[in-house]
Scaffold this motif. Sequence first.
Motif, PDB file in Angstrom:
ATOM      1  N   GLY A 150     -38.366   1.128 -24.540  1.00  0.00           N
ATOM      2  CA  GLY A 150     -37.794   1.057 -23.194  1.00  0.00           C
ATOM      3  C   GLY A 150     -38.600   0.142 -22.281  1.00  0.00           C
ATOM      4  O   GLY A 150     -38.032  -0.593 -21.456  1.00  0.00           O
ATOM      5  N   SER A 182     -37.142  -3.256 -20.407  1.00  0.00           N
ATOM      6  CA  SER A 182     -37.167  -3.395 -18.953  1.00  0.00           C
ATOM      7  C   SER A 182     -38.064  -4.531 -18.481  1.00  0.00           C
ATOM      8  O   SER A 182     -37.670  -5.322 -17.609  1.00  0.00           O
ATOM      9  CB  SER A 182     -37.631  -2.075 -18.321  1.00  0.00           C
ATOM     10  OG  SER A 182     -37.718  -2.183 -16.926  1.00  0.00           O
ATOM     11  N   SER A 183     -39.254  -4.647 -19.068  1.00  0.00           N
ATOM     12  CA  SER A 183     -40.245  -5.603 -18.558  1.00  0.00           C
ATOM     13  C   SER A 183     -40.072  -7.010 -19.110  1.00  0.00           C
ATOM     14  O   SER A 183     -40.212  -7.998 -18.366  1.00  0.00           O
ATOM     15  CB  SER A 183     -41.660  -5.102 -18.866  1.00  0.00           C
ATOM     16  OG  SER A 183     -41.896  -3.872 -18.225  1.00  0.00           O
ATOM     17  N   GLN A 194     -35.868  -7.908 -19.207  1.00  0.00           N
ATOM     18  CA  GLN A 194     -35.322  -7.849 -17.852  1.00  0.00           C
ATOM     19  C   GLN A 194     -33.943  -7.198 -17.798  1.00  0.00           C
ATOM     20  O   GLN A 194     -33.097  -7.593 -16.990  1.00  0.00           O
ATOM     21  CB  GLN A 194     -35.253  -9.263 -17.258  1.00  0.00           C
ATOM     22  CG  GLN A 194     -36.586  -9.980 -17.174  1.00  0.00           C
ATOM     23  CD  GLN A 194     -37.559  -9.278 -16.222  1.00  0.00           C
ATOM     24  OE1 GLN A 194     -37.158  -8.783 -15.187  1.00  0.00           O
ATOM     25  NE2 GLN A 194     -38.835  -9.264 -16.591  1.00  0.00           N
ATOM     26  N   VAL A 203     -31.627  -1.128 -15.075  1.00  0.00           N
ATOM     27  CA  VAL A 203     -31.850   0.286 -15.388  1.00  0.00           C
ATOM     28  C   VAL A 203     -30.631   0.900 -16.048  1.00  0.00           C
ATOM     29  O   VAL A 203     -30.750   1.716 -16.981  1.00  0.00           O
ATOM     30  CB  VAL A 203     -32.215   1.052 -14.100  1.00  0.00           C
ATOM     31  CG1 VAL A 203     -32.336   2.545 -14.386  1.00  0.00           C
ATOM     32  CG2 VAL A 203     -33.521   0.533 -13.525  1.00  0.00           C
ATOM     33  N   VAL A 211     -30.547  -0.008 -19.771  1.00  0.00           N
ATOM     34  CA  VAL A 211     -31.572   0.748 -20.501  1.00  0.00           C
ATOM     35  C   VAL A 211     -31.148   2.210 -20.647  1.00  0.00           C
ATOM     36  O   VAL A 211     -31.339   2.825 -21.702  1.00  0.00           O
ATOM     37  CB  VAL A 211     -32.935   0.641 -19.778  1.00  0.00           C
ATOM     38  CG1 VAL A 211     -33.984   1.500 -20.487  1.00  0.00           C
ATOM     39  CG2 VAL A 211     -33.395  -0.807 -19.726  1.00  0.00           C
TER      40      VAL A 211
END
Length: 262
Positions: free
Chosen positions: A210, A214-215, A218, A221, A224
Amino acid sequence: MEIYQAFLVALVACFGKFTGDIGYFMFDRPIVLVPLTGLMLGDLQQGLLLGAELELVFLGIVSIGGATPADVNMGSVLASAFAISMGAGTDVALALAFPIGVLLQMVKMLIYFFRATTMHKVEEYAEKAEFDKITFMHFGHCAIYVSVYGIIAFCSLVFGADAIRSIVEAIPQVVMDGLQATSNMLPAVGFALLLNMLWDKKLAILLLFGFVLSSYLQLPVLAVSIIALTIGLIMIAQDRSSSKTAVQTTGEINEEEDFFNA
């Protein structure tokens, strides 16, 4: 703040306490109550933002056994109502949520003390099999509990808004800057408290997955969350399939044992 708006927010407070008293449906969490508060005050967008922020901050705060933390849910409702009415942000809501939550937790303990003093009547009704009276007492206590919180919320918003505004305006800017920085850091603390209870070595790889999504990729939310939901459903399906296979295997072994024992 208009009186009718204070009344509507008080109804939101009553709704949160009622759903929390009859069963834990998670409707009394900041992520539900604060957006409703924003809707009642005509600023749903700010309510959604404050609700998400305060939910992250208080994510790991739950009542376990005899531990009774501050009533952050009701504290969030009143704090967000004050913040929205003043046009302030998360820093003000955070500064107000904790002290209000502590005060409301004291009120909760007083109400619970009153309820405890009437429990002997429940025993008497149970011995006489008068279960309808037990039901009446249960929901009567619930009504008292909900009404007290509604009255407190209404009176606080009607008579305390000016006092809260004066207090917030008197806070030095350096303190407000510190609260703003704290509000940005506390969601990580909320996640840490939650992970401390849920941590499992088998699921650690999913946490890393996860983080990468996300990091580095990109992904938003929502994307994800959908991926996490899909993985969760797959794991549930696999567990059920494994359980059925184990039951069938056990049944076959028992049949063979019964055959040879016969």
